[in-house]
Design a protein around this motif. Structure first.
Motif, PDB file in Angstrom:
ATOM      1  N   CYS A  22       0.835  -1.212   0.000  1.00 48.87           N
ATOM      2  CA  CYS A  22       0.000   0.000   0.000  1.00 48.87           C
ATOM      3  C   CYS A  22       0.864   1.253   0.000  1.00 48.87           C
ATOM      4  O   CYS A  22       0.555   2.223  -0.703  1.00 48.87           O
ATOM      5  CB  CYS A  22      -0.922  -0.008   1.213  1.00 48.87           C
ATOM      6  SG  CYS A  22      -2.203  -1.288   1.156  1.00 48.87           S
ATOM      7  N   VAL A  25       2.078   2.420  -3.353  1.00 45.93           N
ATOM      8  CA  VAL A  25       1.097   3.171  -4.143  1.00 45.93           C
ATOM      9  C   VAL A  25       1.029   4.614  -3.654  1.00 45.93           C
ATOM     10  O   VAL A  25       1.009   5.548  -4.446  1.00 45.93           O
ATOM     11  CB  VAL A  25      -0.303   2.503  -4.062  1.00 45.93           C
ATOM     12  CG1 VAL A  25      -1.348   3.355  -4.763  1.00 45.93           C
ATOM     13  CG2 VAL A  25      -0.257   1.101  -4.644  1.00 45.93           C
ATOM     14  N   ASP A  26       0.994   4.790  -2.332  1.00 44.63           N
ATOM     15  CA  ASP A  26       0.908   6.127  -1.739  1.00 44.63           C
ATOM     16  C   ASP A  26       1.679   6.108  -0.422  1.00 44.63           C
ATOM     17  O   ASP A  26       1.209   5.560   0.576  1.00 44.63           O
ATOM     18  CB  ASP A  26      -0.555   6.498  -1.498  1.00 44.63           C
ATOM     19  CG  ASP A  26      -0.725   7.869  -0.838  1.00 44.63           C
ATOM     20  OD1 ASP A  26       0.293   8.555  -0.592  1.00 44.63           O
ATOM     21  OD2 ASP A  26      -1.880   8.241  -0.572  1.00 44.63           O
ATOM     22  N   SER A  27       2.859   6.704  -0.438  1.00 43.13           N
ATOM     23  CA  SER A  27       3.721   6.672   0.744  1.00 43.13           C
ATOM     24  C   SER A  27       3.108   7.402   1.936  1.00 43.13           C
ATOM     25  O   SER A  27       3.471   7.156   3.080  1.00 43.13           O
ATOM     26  CB  SER A  27       5.098   7.253   0.421  1.00 43.13           C
ATOM     27  OG  SER A  27       4.976   8.612   0.041  1.00 43.13           O
ATOM     28  N   ALA A  29      -0.147   7.249   2.674  1.00 45.85           N
ATOM     29  CA  ALA A  29      -1.399   6.579   3.051  1.00 45.85           C
ATOM     30  C   ALA A  29      -1.349   6.107   4.496  1.00 45.85           C
ATOM     31  O   ALA A  29      -0.307   5.713   5.002  1.00 45.85           O
ATOM     32  CB  ALA A  29      -1.644   5.387   2.133  1.00 45.85           C
ATOM     33  N   SER A  44      -6.445   7.255   1.722  1.00 53.76           N
ATOM     34  CA  SER A  44      -5.612   7.795   0.655  1.00 53.76           C
ATOM     35  C   SER A  44      -6.496   8.439  -0.406  1.00 53.76           C
ATOM     36  O   SER A  44      -7.661   8.063  -0.563  1.00 53.76           O
ATOM     37  CB  SER A  44      -4.795   6.668   0.016  1.00 53.76           C
ATOM     38  OG  SER A  44      -4.115   7.129  -1.141  1.00 53.76           O
ATOM     39  N   ALA A  45      -5.915   9.364  -1.149  1.00 57.80           N
ATOM     40  CA  ALA A  45      -6.621   9.975  -2.278  1.00 57.80           C
ATOM     41  C   ALA A  45      -6.421   9.165  -3.560  1.00 57.80           C
ATOM     42  O   ALA A  45      -7.059   9.435  -4.573  1.00 57.80           O
ATOM     43  CB  ALA A  45      -6.127  11.402  -2.490  1.00 57.80           C
ATOM     44  N   GLU A  46      -5.536   8.173  -3.503  1.00 57.00           N
ATOM     45  CA  GLU A  46      -5.281   7.349  -4.684  1.00 57.00           C
ATOM     46  C   GLU A  46      -6.487   6.445  -4.972  1.00 57.00           C
ATOM     47  O   GLU A  46      -7.327   6.201  -4.103  1.00 57.00           O
ATOM     48  CB  GLU A  46      -4.028   6.496  -4.482  1.00 57.00           C
ATOM     49  CG  GLU A  46      -2.755   7.290  -4.319  1.00 57.00           C
ATOM     50  CD  GLU A  46      -2.398   8.124  -5.532  1.00 57.00           C
ATOM     51  OE1 GLU A  46      -2.585   7.658  -6.670  1.00 57.00           O
ATOM     52  OE2 GLU A  46      -1.934   9.257  -5.338  1.00 57.00           O
ATOM     53  N   ASP A  47      -6.524   5.898  -6.172  1.00 61.23           N
ATOM     54  CA  ASP A  47      -7.641   5.082  -6.623  1.00 61.23           C
ATOM     55  C   ASP A  47      -7.621   3.689  -5.995  1.00 61.23           C
ATOM     56  O   ASP A  47      -6.558   3.075  -5.850  1.00 61.23           O
ATOM     57  CB  ASP A  47      -7.573   4.964  -8.152  1.00 61.23           C
ATOM     58  CG  ASP A  47      -8.801   4.306  -8.720  1.00 61.23           C
ATOM     59  OD1 ASP A  47      -9.908   4.853  -8.535  1.00 61.23           O
ATOM     60  OD2 ASP A  47      -8.656   3.229  -9.333  1.00 61.23           O
ATOM     61  N   ARG A  48      -8.786   3.190  -5.635  1.00 65.05           N
ATOM     62  CA  ARG A  48      -8.925   1.854  -5.054  1.00 65.05           C
ATOM     63  C   ARG A  48      -8.279   0.787  -5.949  1.00 65.05           C
ATOM     64  O   ARG A  48      -7.637  -0.134  -5.467  1.00 65.05           O
ATOM     65  CB  ARG A  48     -10.417   1.552  -4.855  1.00 65.05           C
ATOM     66  CG  ARG A  48     -10.690   0.158  -4.350  1.00 65.05           C
ATOM     67  CD  ARG A  48     -12.207  -0.133  -4.370  1.00 65.05           C
ATOM     68  NE  ARG A  48     -12.459  -1.455  -3.863  1.00 65.05           N
ATOM     69  CZ  ARG A  48     -12.661  -1.758  -2.594  1.00 65.05           C
ATOM     70  NH1 ARG A  48     -12.640  -0.805  -1.691  1.00 65.05           N
ATOM     71  NH2 ARG A  48     -12.863  -2.996  -2.222  1.00 65.05           N
ATOM     72  N   ASP A  50      -5.754   0.974  -7.925  1.00 63.53           N
ATOM     73  CA  ASP A  50      -4.292   0.973  -7.814  1.00 63.53           C
ATOM     74  C   ASP A  50      -3.843   0.133  -6.623  1.00 63.53           C
ATOM     75  O   ASP A  50      -2.878  -0.627  -6.708  1.00 63.53           O
ATOM     76  CB  ASP A  50      -3.751   2.398  -7.680  1.00 63.53           C
ATOM     77  CG  ASP A  50      -3.957   3.215  -8.948  1.00 63.53           C
ATOM     78  OD1 ASP A  50      -4.109   2.619 -10.026  1.00 63.53           O
ATOM     79  OD2 ASP A  50      -3.964   4.453  -8.848  1.00 63.53           O
ATOM     80  N   PHE A  51      -4.566   0.266  -5.504  1.00 57.75           N
ATOM     81  CA  PHE A  51      -4.238  -0.540  -4.329  1.00 57.75           C
ATOM     82  C   PHE A  51      -4.542  -2.017  -4.576  1.00 57.75           C
ATOM     83  O   PHE A  51      -3.769  -2.890  -4.195  1.00 57.75           O
ATOM     84  CB  PHE A  51      -4.993  -0.033  -3.098  1.00 57.75           C
ATOM     85  CG  PHE A  51      -4.456   1.266  -2.580  1.00 57.75           C
ATOM     86  CD1 PHE A  51      -3.265   1.318  -1.873  1.00 57.75           C
ATOM     87  CD2 PHE A  51      -5.141   2.453  -2.794  1.00 57.75           C
ATOM     88  CE1 PHE A  51      -2.755   2.526  -1.394  1.00 57.75           C
ATOM     89  CE2 PHE A  51      -4.650   3.659  -2.315  1.00 57.75           C
ATOM     90  CZ  PHE A  51      -3.453   3.691  -1.617  1.00 57.75           C
TER      91      PHE A  51
END
Length: 64
Positions: A22, A25-27, A29, A44-48, A50-51
């Motif tokens: 995880c 993807v976003d350090s 998070a 996180s603001a990243e896309d599900r 991507d995780f």
């Protein structure tokens, strides 16, 4: 908040690997692992997706 069930996650090593995947993807998070329920919660603001892809590559594909 992203929540996923990871049926293959069963121990502390698994939890560590999931957290690391995880963080790739976003350090920044916030990752919470619950081994008893085999769930991971990610803030996180990243896309599900991507995780989900990162976890699948790490050997812990999310349940549908």
């Amino acid at each position: 908040m992203i929540e996923m069930t990871l049926p293959d996650m069963s121990c502390g090593h698994c939890a560590s690997t999931v957290t690391q995947a995880c963080k790739r993807v976003d350090s920044a998070a916030k990752v919470e692992v619950d081994l008893d329920s085999r769930k991971v919660r990610i803030q996180s603001a990243e896309d599900r997706q991507d995780f989900a892809e990162a976890l699948t590559e790490a050997g812990y594909p999310p349940a549908p």
